[in-house]
Design a protein around this motif. Structure first.
Motif, PDB file in Angstrom:
ATOM      1  N   UNK A   1       0.828  -1.210   0.000  1.00 50.27           N
ATOM      2  CA  UNK A   1       0.000   0.000   0.000  1.00 50.27           C
ATOM      3  C   UNK A   1       0.862   1.260   0.000  1.00 50.27           C
ATOM      4  N   UNK A   2       1.969   1.221   0.747  1.00 51.28           N
ATOM      5  CA  UNK A   2       2.884   2.357   0.737  1.00 51.28           C
ATOM      6  C   UNK A   2       3.508   2.538  -0.640  1.00 51.28           C
ATOM      7  N   UNK A   3       3.877   1.443  -1.279  1.00 51.42           N
ATOM      8  CA  UNK A   3       4.451   1.527  -2.629  1.00 51.42           C
ATOM      9  C   UNK A   3       3.445   2.105  -3.627  1.00 51.42           C
ATOM     10  N   UNK A   4       2.169   1.808  -3.415  1.00 51.79           N
ATOM     11  CA  UNK A   4       1.144   2.332  -4.321  1.00 51.79           C
ATOM     12  C   UNK A   4       1.093   3.852  -4.288  1.00 51.79           C
ATOM     13  N   UNK A   5       1.340   4.437  -3.128  1.00 52.94           N
ATOM     14  CA  UNK A   5       1.417   5.907  -3.034  1.00 52.94           C
ATOM     15  C   UNK A   5       2.738   6.433  -3.567  1.00 52.94           C
ATOM     16  N   UNK A   6       3.792   5.662  -3.390  1.00 50.42           N
ATOM     17  CA  UNK A   6       5.136   6.130  -3.749  1.00 50.42           C
ATOM     18  C   UNK A   6       5.371   6.128  -5.250  1.00 50.42           C
ATOM     19  N   UNK A   7       4.732   5.212  -5.959  1.00 53.21           N
ATOM     20  CA  UNK A   7       4.988   5.025  -7.382  1.00 53.21           C
ATOM     21  C   UNK A   7       3.848   5.594  -8.219  1.00 53.21           C
ATOM     22  N   UNK A   8       4.089   5.678  -9.532  1.00 55.14           N
ATOM     23  CA  UNK A   8       3.041   6.229 -10.399  1.00 55.14           C
ATOM     24  C   UNK A   8       2.867   5.457 -11.701  1.00 55.14           C
ATOM     25  N   UNK A   9       3.802   4.576 -12.046  1.00 54.49           N
ATOM     26  CA  UNK A   9       3.759   3.940 -13.360  1.00 54.49           C
ATOM     27  C   UNK A   9       3.786   2.414 -13.299  1.00 54.49           C
ATOM     28  N   UNK A  10       4.697   1.836 -12.541  1.00 57.04           N
ATOM     29  CA  UNK A  10       4.867   0.385 -12.507  1.00 57.04           C
ATOM     30  C   UNK A  10       3.655  -0.300 -11.894  1.00 57.04           C
TER      31      UNK A  10
END
Length: 253
Positions: free
Chosen positions: A61-70
């Motif tokens: 869930x944290x990665x979902x906020x941190x990233x925008x493309x992958x």
């Protein structure tokens, strides 16, 4: 039809502080990884067995906020650790946080230490696969009931290579099959999967074939055997992404 080649990375959340994991996620997306995975364990799988480790879905869930493309996923979620309806709700939530970039990776589970330390019943391999077979329709049913609904059809990735049960579940439910096989085994199991698909009237080409590789030479052979999503796995604390960079350069060549 030959699927476009995609390159993933599994950033194993072990032996690292969270800042190191966060930095690796940033670097992987900047390098151009198509998919960024973690894994679903409670203890390291190699190195110091009681070393640092973080939980998969809260991290995702944290990665979902941190990233925008992958695209993002767990390679793979252990079905035993969460009620199927809860897992569907978690997946739908991360799907929304990521603006539709979630892959729901799932498998039957195998790491006995996780089960013992966290109080889950390890049971038998067959029993865990039967539980996965029961869970997958429940997850699909819950997706249809959630409000708001998922942003898209959330791709389901099933990991494992058992020919009688796992590959039958792949034929029935998966958009992506992740294999831990070498080239010859992969070719054989693709034939088995095709047979299961023929039995239920599904075109096996609808299923993306995912494998792990550590270098370009190995990845090329797996690509020729039929794989199109090739993932490099790496643990902390240093997260050496040079092999990922080389795989991405090969993809783009």
């Amino acid at each position: 039809m030959t699927r476009p080649l995609r390159i993933g990375v599994q950033l194993q959340p072990q032996h690292a502080d969270y800042k190191q994991i966060r930095d690796a996620v940033r670097q992987a997306e900047e390098l151009g990884a198509d998919v960024i995975f973690n894994w679903d364990h409670f203890y390291p799988l190699y190195g110091e067995p009681e070393g640092k480790h973080f939980e998969a879905w809260t991290t995702l869930a944290a990665w979902a906020e941190q990233t925008s493309r992958a695209e993002l996923g767990v390679l793979v979620t252990c079905n035993s650790y969460r009620n199927p309806e809860l897992l569907a709700d978690m997946a739908r939530t991360v799907d929304h946080i990521s603006d539709g970039r979630l892959i729901l990776g799932i498998g039957s589970g195998w790491f006995e230490k996780d089960y013992d330390e966290f109080g889950y019943d390890f049971g038998t391999a067959g029993g865990r696969l039967d539980a996965l077979a029961e869970a997958l329709p429940r997850i699909e049913s819950r997706f249809a009931k959630l409000n708001p609904a998922p942003t898209r059809h959330i791709p389901v990735l099933i990991g494992g290579g058992g020919e009688k049960k796992t590959l039958k579940l792949v034929a029935q439910h998966a958009d992506i099959w992740h294999s831990f096989a070498d080239v010859d085994t992969l070719k054989h199991k693709l034939g088995v999967l095709a047979g299961h698909c023929e039995t239920i009237g599904r075109d096996v080409s609808e299923i993306e074939v995912s494998v792990a590789a550590t270098d370009v030479d190995g990845a090329k052979a797996l690509r020729e055997a039929g794989a199109s999503l090739i993932t490099y796995g790496v643990g902390g604390p240093d997260y050496d992404l040079k092999p990922l960079e080389q795989l991405i350069a090969w993809r783009d060549s």
